[in-house]
Scaffold this motif. Sequence first.
Motif, PDB file in Angstrom:
ATOM      1  N   PRO A   1       0.820  -1.184   0.068  1.00  0.00           N
ATOM      2  CA  PRO A   1      -0.111   0.042   0.168  1.00  0.00           C
ATOM      3  C   PRO A   1       0.845   1.282  -0.025  1.00  0.00           C
ATOM      4  N   ASP A   2       2.134   1.092   0.554  1.00  0.00           N
ATOM      5  CA  ASP A   2       3.032   2.408   0.430  1.00  0.00           C
ATOM      6  C   ASP A   2       3.728   2.456  -0.865  1.00  0.00           C
ATOM      7  N   HIS A   3       3.689   1.675  -1.968  1.00  0.00           N
ATOM      8  CA  HIS A   3       4.031   1.902  -2.920  1.00  0.00           C
ATOM      9  C   HIS A   3       3.557   3.100  -3.812  1.00  0.00           C
ATOM     10  N   PRO A   4       4.339   4.091  -4.528  1.00  0.00           N
ATOM     11  CA  PRO A   4       3.807   5.437  -4.759  1.00  0.00           C
ATOM     12  C   PRO A   4       2.699   5.249  -5.762  1.00  0.00           C
ATOM     13  N   ILE A   5       2.681   4.416  -6.865  1.00  0.00           N
ATOM     14  CA  ILE A   5       1.558   3.883  -7.723  1.00  0.00           C
ATOM     15  C   ILE A   5       0.093   3.512  -6.966  1.00  0.00           C
ATOM     16  N   ASN A   6       0.510   2.555  -6.000  1.00  0.00           N
ATOM     17  CA  ASN A   6      -0.762   1.942  -5.076  1.00  0.00           C
ATOM     18  C   ASN A   6      -1.277   3.242  -4.455  1.00  0.00           C
ATOM     19  N   LYS A   7      -0.573   4.164  -3.946  1.00  0.00           N
ATOM     20  CA  LYS A   7      -1.083   5.254  -3.059  1.00  0.00           C
ATOM     21  C   LYS A   7      -1.864   6.173  -3.988  1.00  0.00           C
ATOM     22  N   LEU A   8      -1.184   6.347  -5.344  1.00  0.00           N
ATOM     23  CA  LEU A   8      -2.008   7.337  -6.216  1.00  0.00           C
ATOM     24  C   LEU A   8      -3.240   6.705  -6.700  1.00  0.00           C
ATOM     25  N   GLN A   9      -3.410   5.213  -6.976  1.00  0.00           N
ATOM     26  CA  GLN A   9      -4.667   4.612  -7.265  1.00  0.00           C
ATOM     27  C   GLN A   9      -5.591   4.705  -6.205  1.00  0.00           C
ATOM     28  N   ASP A  10      -5.344   4.592  -4.779  1.00  0.00           N
ATOM     29  CA  ASP A  10      -6.008   4.647  -3.756  1.00  0.00           C
ATOM     30  C   ASP A  10      -6.505   5.955  -3.648  1.00  0.00           C
ATOM     31  N   ALA A  11      -5.740   6.885  -3.780  1.00  0.00           N
ATOM     32  CA  ALA A  11      -6.256   8.572  -3.563  1.00  0.00           C
ATOM     33  C   ALA A  11      -7.506   8.701  -4.632  1.00  0.00           C
TER      34      ALA A  11
ATOM     35  N   LEU B   1      -3.721  17.195  -4.019  1.00  0.00           N
ATOM     36  CA  LEU B   1      -3.042  15.831  -3.497  1.00  0.00           C
ATOM     37  C   LEU B   1      -2.825  14.760  -4.619  1.00  0.00           C
ATOM     38  N   LEU B   2      -3.526  14.646  -5.413  1.00  0.00           N
ATOM     39  CA  LEU B   2      -3.117  13.843  -6.802  1.00  0.00           C
ATOM     40  C   LEU B   2      -2.130  14.150  -7.495  1.00  0.00           C
ATOM     41  N   ARG B   3      -1.795  15.428  -7.700  1.00  0.00           N
ATOM     42  CA  ARG B   3      -0.557  15.939  -8.218  1.00  0.00           C
ATOM     43  C   ARG B   3       0.634  15.736  -7.297  1.00  0.00           C
ATOM     44  N   SER B   4       0.505  15.640  -6.168  1.00  0.00           N
ATOM     45  CA  SER B   4       1.631  15.485  -5.053  1.00  0.00           C
ATOM     46  C   SER B   4       1.919  14.003  -5.496  1.00  0.00           C
ATOM     47  N   LEU B   5       1.089  13.036  -5.486  1.00  0.00           N
ATOM     48  CA  LEU B   5       1.010  11.434  -5.409  1.00  0.00           C
ATOM     49  C   LEU B   5       1.824  11.137  -6.827  1.00  0.00           C
ATOM     50  N   PHE B   6       1.182  11.918  -7.981  1.00  0.00           N
ATOM     51  CA  PHE B   6       1.368  11.776  -9.330  1.00  0.00           C
ATOM     52  C   PHE B   6       2.832  11.902  -9.649  1.00  0.00           C
ATOM     53  N   THR B   7       3.296  13.114  -9.145  1.00  0.00           N
ATOM     54  CA  THR B   7       4.863  13.297  -9.114  1.00  0.00           C
ATOM     55  C   THR B   7       5.913  12.430  -8.577  1.00  0.00           C
ATOM     56  N   SER B   8       5.222  12.167  -7.321  1.00  0.00           N
ATOM     57  CA  SER B   8       6.118  11.259  -6.599  1.00  0.00           C
ATOM     58  C   SER B   8       6.322   9.938  -7.166  1.00  0.00           C
ATOM     59  N   ALA B   9       5.310   9.309  -7.608  1.00  0.00           N
ATOM     60  CA  ALA B   9       5.258   8.315  -8.522  1.00  0.00           C
ATOM     61  C   ALA B   9       5.776   8.197 -10.059  1.00  0.00           C
ATOM     62  N   LEU B  10       5.827   9.327 -10.875  1.00  0.00           N
ATOM     63  CA  LEU B  10       6.149   9.347 -12.137  1.00  0.00           C
ATOM     64  C   LEU B  10       6.944  10.380 -12.474  1.00  0.00           C
ATOM     65  N   TYR B  11       7.640  11.426 -11.669  1.00  0.00           N
ATOM     66  CA  TYR B  11       8.148  12.485 -12.564  1.00  0.00           C
ATOM     67  C   TYR B  11       9.331  12.281 -13.282  1.00  0.00           C
ATOM     68  N   ASP B  12       9.476  13.145 -14.508  1.00  0.00           N
ATOM     69  CA  ASP B  12      10.296  13.044 -15.386  1.00  0.00           C
ATOM     70  C   ASP B  12      10.662  14.491 -16.190  1.00  0.00           C
TER      71      ASP B  12
END
Length: 410
Positions: free
Chosen positions: A143-153, A218-229
Amino acid sequence: MAAPQDDMFSLCVEPGKVSNIVEVRFIDNIKGKGLFAKRDIRKGDTIFIERPLVSSQFLWNALYKYKACEYCLKSLETAEENARRLSGLPGLSLPHPELCRVRPELHQVCLQCQVKYCSAECRQAAQEQYHKVLCLGPSQDDPDHPINKLQDAWRSVHYPPETSSIMLMAKMVAVVKQAQEKGRWQRLFSQFCSRSANEEEEIAHKLLGEEFQGQLALLRSLFTSALYDDHLNRWFTPEGFRSLFSLVGTNGQGIGTSSLSQWVHACDALQLPVQQREQLDAFIDQLYKDIEKETGDFLNCEGSGLFLLQSSCNHSCIPNSEVTFPDNNFLLHLNALSDISVGEEICISYLDCCQRERSRHSRHKTLRENYLFVCSCAKCVSQTDEPDVTSDEDEEGEAEGETEDEMTDV
């Protein structure tokens, strides 16, 4: 930067043939571009078949055990498995099981994260296009993986009936990150309509509700943590993320797949003696009653995709074409509902059949809230003098006229 015409047809099956049938033209600053016939098209013709740039199953739909290929969204359940789950009848047997086209023996999984595919071809395509970036490996259930956190949010702010998915945006990022020709993919994504800042806020508000500002942050923060490029740094700024969110909110085309629906259509096409036909029809009618009682309206594997050429189709309340998904996967078929003359604009409806039968004011309200435009099709123009009330308000007024003290529940 505009995409060349060749790019607009690049995801079509038989792109050379399609480019001889239709063309994309700029109309004006209000409508933008549109799709037009280059030759006469007959009612019933398939105008084109197109693959999406990206597609994704809705997150709640997947959580509720609607099993779909992670790449093409094809239903992975056999028609019988599908019928048993939806009806709540575990011992149910379907007649004519040979008509089911699902082939479980061909199914594949990602060896790292166990995501399921309908074929080796789909697994390879996903791996080559985006899955290297999105594969969770052994962290699939963390549940702490960044993509899982993004999906849960996302699931916590966007409930069924679903209309979009944060994973469509994630796949856009992943495709560009994996691509060798990053500029080409960014150019293709840029073809989808852009909105003003105020319009983008309206779309975010519609998708996320009253607390959309905080939820978007919140979604932008999680999106950035998971996927920033770095190549896509603009997409991760507050303004860029809102634009991306608006893009999938207004351009995402719903996709529905169902092995059971395919089986029913195949049954309908069978040539049977009268008594056998009546028995089969009665069986199917009872099955749908059992499903409605157990499951309600949620019958399909559901998701959305971004389709480049189809996105050029403008709306009409009297459309001359319609989108279907007859192959039980993400392949979009655009079919002519009427004869279309050379030079005529090819339009679909953004409304379903029931919505199209409502009053002009009701249709305009739905289109304005969801797509931020006012329709000026021939039907709407012919109904300009109608009163500015919704269909529900019309019904309420009629009810009040019949019984003065009785209010209609709307």
